[in-house]
Design an enzyme around this catalytic site. Structure first.
Site, PDB file in Angstrom:
ATOM      1  N   LYS A  96      -1.202   0.277  -8.130  1.00 48.22           N
ATOM      2  CA  LYS A  96      -2.442   0.167  -7.337  1.00 48.22           C
ATOM      3  C   LYS A  96      -3.162   1.522  -7.278  1.00 48.22           C
ATOM      4  O   LYS A  96      -4.365   1.596  -7.501  1.00 48.22           O
ATOM      5  CB  LYS A  96      -2.130  -0.304  -5.901  1.00 48.22           C
ATOM      6  CG  LYS A  96      -1.375  -1.623  -5.842  1.00 48.22           C
ATOM      7  CD  LYS A  96      -1.086  -2.052  -4.421  1.00 48.22           C
ATOM      8  CE  LYS A  96      -0.116  -1.159  -3.652  1.00 48.22           C
ATOM      9  NZ  LYS A  96       1.305  -1.267  -4.066  1.00 48.22           N
TER      10      LYS A  96
ATOM     11  N   ARG B 295      -1.460  -5.249   4.211  1.00 49.37           N
ATOM     12  CA  ARG B 295      -0.062  -5.458   3.833  1.00 49.37           C
ATOM     13  C   ARG B 295       0.620  -6.508   4.699  1.00 49.37           C
ATOM     14  O   ARG B 295       1.801  -6.801   4.492  1.00 49.37           O
ATOM     15  CB  ARG B 295       0.704  -4.149   3.962  1.00 49.37           C
ATOM     16  CG  ARG B 295       1.031  -3.501   2.611  1.00 49.37           C
ATOM     17  CD  ARG B 295       1.694  -2.171   2.901  1.00 49.37           C
ATOM     18  NE  ARG B 295       2.449  -1.650   1.803  1.00 49.37           N
ATOM     19  CZ  ARG B 295       2.012  -0.697   0.976  1.00 49.37           C
ATOM     20  NH1 ARG B 295       0.801  -0.224   1.079  1.00 49.37           N
ATOM     21  NH2 ARG B 295       2.794  -0.234   0.024  1.00 49.37           N
TER      22      ARG B 295
HETATM   23  P1  B4P Z   1       1.282   3.764  -8.241  1.00 51.82           P
HETATM   24  O1  B4P Z   1      -0.023   3.412  -8.820  1.00 51.82           O
HETATM   25  O2  B4P Z   1       1.365   5.103  -7.590  1.00 51.82           O
HETATM   26  O3  B4P Z   1       1.879   2.707  -7.209  1.00 51.82           O
HETATM   27  P2  B4P Z   1       1.353   2.034  -5.890  1.00 51.82           P
HETATM   28  O4  B4P Z   1       1.337   0.589  -6.230  1.00 51.82           O
HETATM   29  O5  B4P Z   1       0.070   2.644  -5.432  1.00 51.82           O
HETATM   30  O6  B4P Z   1       2.527   2.505  -4.859  1.00 51.82           O
HETATM   31  P3  B4P Z   1       3.086   2.348  -3.386  1.00 51.82           P
HETATM   32  O7  B4P Z   1       3.073   0.917  -2.971  1.00 51.82           O
HETATM   33  O8  B4P Z   1       4.390   3.068  -3.470  1.00 51.82           O
HETATM   34  O9  B4P Z   1       2.351   3.201  -2.361  1.00 51.82           O
HETATM   35  P4  B4P Z   1       1.704   3.258  -0.923  1.00 51.82           P
HETATM   36  O10 B4P Z   1       1.304   4.656  -0.895  1.00 51.82           O
HETATM   37  O11 B4P Z   1       0.652   2.209  -0.765  1.00 51.82           O
HETATM   38  O12 B4P Z   1       2.339   3.667  -9.423  1.00 51.82           O
HETATM   39  C1  B4P Z   1       3.711   3.955  -9.256  1.00 51.82           C
HETATM   40  C2  B4P Z   1       4.262   4.649 -10.486  1.00 51.82           C
HETATM   41  O13 B4P Z   1       4.123   3.831 -11.641  1.00 51.82           O
HETATM   42  C3  B4P Z   1       3.516   5.950 -10.802  1.00 51.82           C
HETATM   43  O14 B4P Z   1       4.466   6.926 -11.154  1.00 51.82           O
HETATM   44  C4  B4P Z   1       2.630   5.596 -11.989  1.00 51.82           C
HETATM   45  O15 B4P Z   1       2.401   6.686 -12.850  1.00 51.82           O
HETATM   46  C5  B4P Z   1       3.448   4.524 -12.674  1.00 51.82           C
HETATM   47  N1  B4P Z   1       2.604   3.539 -13.374  1.00 51.82           N
HETATM   48  C6  B4P Z   1       1.415   3.057 -12.943  1.00 51.82           C
HETATM   49  N2  B4P Z   1       0.920   2.170 -13.832  1.00 51.82           N
HETATM   50  C7  B4P Z   1       1.853   2.093 -14.857  1.00 51.82           C
HETATM   51  C8  B4P Z   1       1.922   1.339 -16.075  1.00 51.82           C
HETATM   52  N3  B4P Z   1       0.958   0.503 -16.455  1.00 51.82           N
HETATM   53  N4  B4P Z   1       3.031   1.488 -16.866  1.00 51.82           N
HETATM   54  C9  B4P Z   1       4.023   2.355 -16.492  1.00 51.82           C
HETATM   55  N5  B4P Z   1       4.001   3.096 -15.348  1.00 51.82           N
HETATM   56  C10 B4P Z   1       2.929   2.972 -14.545  1.00 51.82           C
HETATM   57  O16 B4P Z   1       2.823   2.950   0.212  1.00 51.82           O
HETATM   58  C11 B4P Z   1       3.823   3.845   0.644  1.00 51.82           C
HETATM   59  C12 B4P Z   1       4.394   3.460   2.031  1.00 51.82           C
HETATM   60  O17 B4P Z   1       3.387   3.662   3.081  1.00 51.82           O
HETATM   61  C13 B4P Z   1       4.824   2.004   2.247  1.00 51.82           C
HETATM   62  O18 B4P Z   1       6.149   1.760   1.800  1.00 51.82           O
HETATM   63  C14 B4P Z   1       4.694   1.852   3.806  1.00 51.82           C
HETATM   64  O19 B4P Z   1       5.808   2.403   4.473  1.00 51.82           O
HETATM   65  C15 B4P Z   1       3.498   2.704   4.141  1.00 51.82           C
HETATM   66  N6  B4P Z   1       2.226   1.928   4.201  1.00 51.82           N
HETATM   67  C16 B4P Z   1       1.162   2.085   3.363  1.00 51.82           C
HETATM   68  N7  B4P Z   1       0.168   1.210   3.666  1.00 51.82           N
HETATM   69  C17 B4P Z   1       0.618   0.463   4.727  1.00 51.82           C
HETATM   70  C18 B4P Z   1       0.051  -0.633   5.465  1.00 51.82           C
HETATM   71  N8  B4P Z   1      -1.149  -1.124   5.185  1.00 51.82           N
HETATM   72  N9  B4P Z   1       0.778  -1.184   6.482  1.00 51.82           N
HETATM   73  C19 B4P Z   1       2.001  -0.691   6.805  1.00 51.82           C
HETATM   74  N10 B4P Z   1       2.591   0.341   6.130  1.00 51.82           N
HETATM   75  C20 B4P Z   1       1.917   0.930   5.082  1.00 51.82           C
END
Ligand code: B4P
Length: 192
Positions: free
Chosen positions: A14, A89
Site C-alpha cells: 500500500k 482498518r
Molecule cells: P509496503 O508498501 O510498505 O506495505 P504496507 O502495505 O504499506 O504496510 P503496513 O501495513 O505494514 O503498514 P502500516 O504502516 O499501514 O510494503 C512492504 C514491503 O514490501 C516493503 O519492503 C516493500 O518494498 C515491499 N514491496 C512492495 N511492493 C512489492 C512488490 N510488488 N514485490 C515485492 N516486494 C514489494 O501499519 C503499521 C501498524 O500501524 C499496524 O500494524 C497498526 O498497529 C498501526 N495502524 C496503522 N493504521 C491503523 C489504523 N487505521 N487503525 C489501527 N491501527 C493502525
C-alpha cells in the site's frame, strides 16, 4: 475530488503504490501508519501508547486514528483528493470516514485491494525489517499477529465497500510497475 482507499494486508504494498499514485495524480497521502510513526518519533503520549500496541501487532484504538484523519482532512481543504493508505482498518473506521467525507460532499470513489498471500507478506516484511528499523517488521511472531489482526478486524472492511459497489481487487504479486499499471487502469475508470 478523487478519494481512494488503498487496501490490503500488512506488507501488501500500500505504501509503495501510494507514493507512485501521489506523483501521478497529485493527491494527498494519508497513511495512519506514517502518522502514528511520526507521533512515536516525537515521543508524544499518543505515540508511546500506540507503540506498545504496534509492537505487539495490534491495531491502535479507532478513536485515535479517526481523530488524526479528521485533523488532516481539515488541514488540507483545497486538496484535489486523498489516498487513504492503511485506513480504514475496521468497519467502525469506515463508517466514520463516510460520515466525515459526506459532510464535505466528497465521498470515497473506490477501494482498491491488493491481494497477496501470507507467505509472501511474511517474506516482504522480514526483508524490510532488516533495514527499516521498524520493530513491528523484525519478528515473525509479531508479523503473524498483524496478519491475524488483519483477517479478524480489517478484512470485513472490504464487504463494507462491496455493499457500496466501490470494491476493486487486483493481484498484488508482480513487479511494482505492473501492479501500479493495474491500479491506474482502475483509477482512470473513475476519472472518466
Ligand atoms: P509496503 O508498501 O510498505 O506495505 P504496507 O502495505 O504499506 O504496510 P503496513 O501495513 O505494514 O503498514 P502500516 O504502516 O499501514 O510494503 C512492504 C514491503 O514490501 C516493503 O519492503 C516493500 O518494498 C515491499 N514491496 C512492495 N511492493 C512489492 C512488490 N510488488 N514485490 C515485492 N516486494 C514489494 O501499519 C503499521 C501498524 O500501524 C499496524 O500494524 C497498526 O498497529 C498501526 N495502524 C496503522 N493504521 C491503523 C489504523 N487505521 N487503525 C489501527 N491501527 C493502525
Amino acid at each position: 475530488m478523487l478519494n481512494l482507499v488503498l487496501f490490503g494486508p500488512p506488507g501488501a504494498g500500500k505504501g509503495t503504490q501510494s507514493k507512485k499514485l501521489i506523483d501521478k495524480y497529485g493527491l494527498i497521502h494519508l497513511s495512519t501508519g506514517d502518522l502514528l510513526r511520526a507521533e512515536i518519533a516525537e515521543g508524544t503520549e499518543l505515540g508511546l501508547e500506540a507503540k506498545k500496541l504496534m509492537d505487539h501487532g495490534k491495531l491502535v484504538p479507532d478513536e485515535v486514528v479517526i481523530g488524526m484523519i479528521s485533523h488532516k482532512l481539515d488541514a488540507n481543504k483545497d486538496a484535489k483528493g486523498f489516498i487513504f493508505d492503511g485506513f480504514p482498518r475496521t468497519v467502525t473506521q469506515a463508517e466514520e470516514l463516510d460520515e466525515l467525507l459526506n459532510s464535505k460532499g466528497a465521498p470515497i470513489c473506490c477501494m482498491i485491494a491488493l491481494e497477496v498471500n501470507d507467505n509472501e507478506l511474511e517474506h516482504r516484511l522480514l526483508l524490510r525489517g532488516k533495514d527499516s528499523g521498524r520493530s513491528d517488521d523484525a519478528n515473525p511472531e509479531v508479523i503473524r499477529k498483524r496478519i491475524k489482526e488483519y483477517n479478524d478486524k480489517t478484512a470485513p472492511v472490504a464487504d463494507f465497500y462491496k455493499g457500496q459497489s466501490k470494491f476493486n481487487s487486483i493481484n498484488g504479486i508482480g513487479s511494482v510497475d505492473e501492479i501500479f499499471a493495474a491500479i491506474c487502469a482502475i483509477v482512470e475508470k473513475y476519472l472518466k
